[in-house]
Design an enzyme around this catalytic site. Sequence first.
Site, mmCIF file in Angstrom:
data_model
loop_
_atom_site.group_PDB
_atom_site.id
_atom_site.type_symbol
_atom_site.label_atom_id
_atom_site.label_comp_id
_atom_site.label_asym_id
_atom_site.label_seq_id
_atom_site.Cartn_x
_atom_site.Cartn_y
_atom_site.Cartn_z
ATOM 1 C CG HIS A 1 -4.008 0.761 4.897
ATOM 2 N ND1 HIS A 1 -3.480 -0.306 5.545
ATOM 3 C CD2 HIS A 1 -3.007 1.683 4.849
ATOM 4 C CE1 HIS A 1 -2.229 -0.055 5.871
ATOM 5 N NE2 HIS A 1 -1.914 1.136 5.459
ATOM 6 C CE1 TYR B 1 5.363 4.123 7.663
ATOM 7 C CE2 TYR B 1 5.300 3.511 9.976
ATOM 8 C CZ TYR B 1 4.666 3.692 8.765
ATOM 9 O OH TYR B 1 3.335 3.436 8.660
ATOM 10 C CG HIS C 1 4.399 5.022 4.152
ATOM 11 N ND1 HIS C 1 3.597 5.725 4.995
ATOM 12 C CD2 HIS C 1 3.847 3.791 4.069
ATOM 13 C CE1 HIS C 1 2.591 4.960 5.404
ATOM 14 N NE2 HIS C 1 2.716 3.767 4.847
ATOM 15 C CG HIS D 1 -0.163 0.172 2.537
ATOM 16 N ND1 HIS D 1 0.219 -0.891 3.316
ATOM 17 C CD2 HIS D 1 0.298 1.280 3.188
ATOM 18 C CE1 HIS D 1 0.854 -0.452 4.395
ATOM 19 N NE2 HIS D 1 0.932 0.861 4.342
ATOM 20 C CD GLU E 1 4.086 0.716 7.019
ATOM 21 O OE1 GLU E 1 3.420 1.157 6.058
ATOM 22 O OE2 GLU E 1 3.603 0.463 8.129
ATOM 23 C CG HIS F 1 0.608 2.270 12.415
ATOM 24 N ND1 HIS F 1 1.178 3.500 12.678
ATOM 25 C CD2 HIS F 1 1.214 1.813 11.306
ATOM 26 C CE1 HIS F 1 2.093 3.748 11.748
ATOM 27 N NE2 HIS F 1 2.145 2.741 10.917
HETATM 28 FE FE FE2 Z 1 1.743 2.132 5.745
#
Ligand code: FE2
Lengths: 307, 134
Positions: free
Chosen positions: A199, A255, A214, A153, A265, A246
Amino acid sequence: MAITGVLRPGLIQIRVLDMAAAITHYVDRIGLYKVATGDDGRVYLKARDEFDHHSVILNPSDRAGLDYVAFKVDGDAALSSFEKRIAAWGLAVDHVPAGEQPGIGRRIGCTIPSGHRIELYAHADLAEMRPGTLNPDVWDAEPHGMEARRFDHCLLYGPNIDQVEKFFTEALDFSMAERVDLPETGALAIWMSCGMKAHDIAFVRHEEPGKFHHVAFELENWNDIGRAADIITRYNISIDIGPTRHGITRGQTIYFFDPSGNRCETFCGGYSFYPDHPVRVWNDKELGKGIFYYERVLNDRFLTVLT
Amino acid sequence: MEMTESGGLAARKPAPPPSALLASDAAAPPHQIAVDGTARTVACRDGLSVLDAFEQARNPLAANGEAVVRVGCRRGGCGVCKVKITEGTVRTGPMSRAHVTEQEEAEGYVLACCAYPESDLTVASVPVAPRKLK
Ligand SMILES: [Fe+2]
């Protein structure tokens, strides 16, 4: 659940200042494989668990950042249908013929209200080096570097994210999985899914259009995040933050920056998303925990440093 | 399919550890970097960038309470560590032209992460991108 229409983010083209350094970073460190070099200097890479010809395109440039992200759709008829729907939604659609890059069929593209170029395509040649399909081993080529399994992503920064949300949900059938809403100013950030990942693309509201936060590559587990951290220190890769987790998406993550300053990431985990799930919402009271679940405080570099 | 650009197993040959950079020139005295408008001076050993030197010195603050040089990507892409070299000379690596134009470079603007001192320096802080998410 049947995933139809938009299948996944399949291609991302990133601008790099120093190609040799970029190849060392993405191939030797992150663990991608080099597939081809184009006559125009672009370099095509793939991850080991991907079947398609390539997923990451490095474009030599004098400025860092993102050229486009492209989503694969389930067939040419779907591609034609999305072209009509995007135009009906109100964006100009342009065409990129097959052969513009190796192994990928025709693409359609548009600039969304955040200033980013989004493309769709239906065809990719099968990669020469791809997961086995008859009595398959866990891998053929021995994994190396951080052992990234796939391009997963990206997170983009730009204006008009309310419009961006409408575009992805109305024209491309994405679902909103999670969002950050601030009491005074509304949506600050949105995480959208076209399948079962928490996501497939995310946006943060930002004045300047077309900015890149990112690109993310998936690893197998939390131990691999630790190994990625070892590699980052061992090779003096510029670190941003992590290993951490997260609250938003629940992904476990680290990261760091590529040699041109583009943020990368490597992550694992995150919840499974179904399109009938309610949207998860974070507000200003717990946003620190939403972004970094362990640190529980916001980090200005993570939030504002972009290419 | 090439396994890696630098060639499969060869790619795993150990690179010199970052500490080699620090140890290589123990004899050479560090360059001193002064900051315009402050009393602060930061030592920069050979092989380190201006930004490395500021990070190692725990990023001293200017009179306005903000860091003299902001630490971003450290690799020439994001532009937040932009400074102006007002005295002295530096050697530079690739910097994103989105943040330092050719004309600006000629006027002494650099990204601190891509600037390696070749003499003692004086640098001036350059306010860039917003430091907080709005
Ligand atoms: Fe991400």
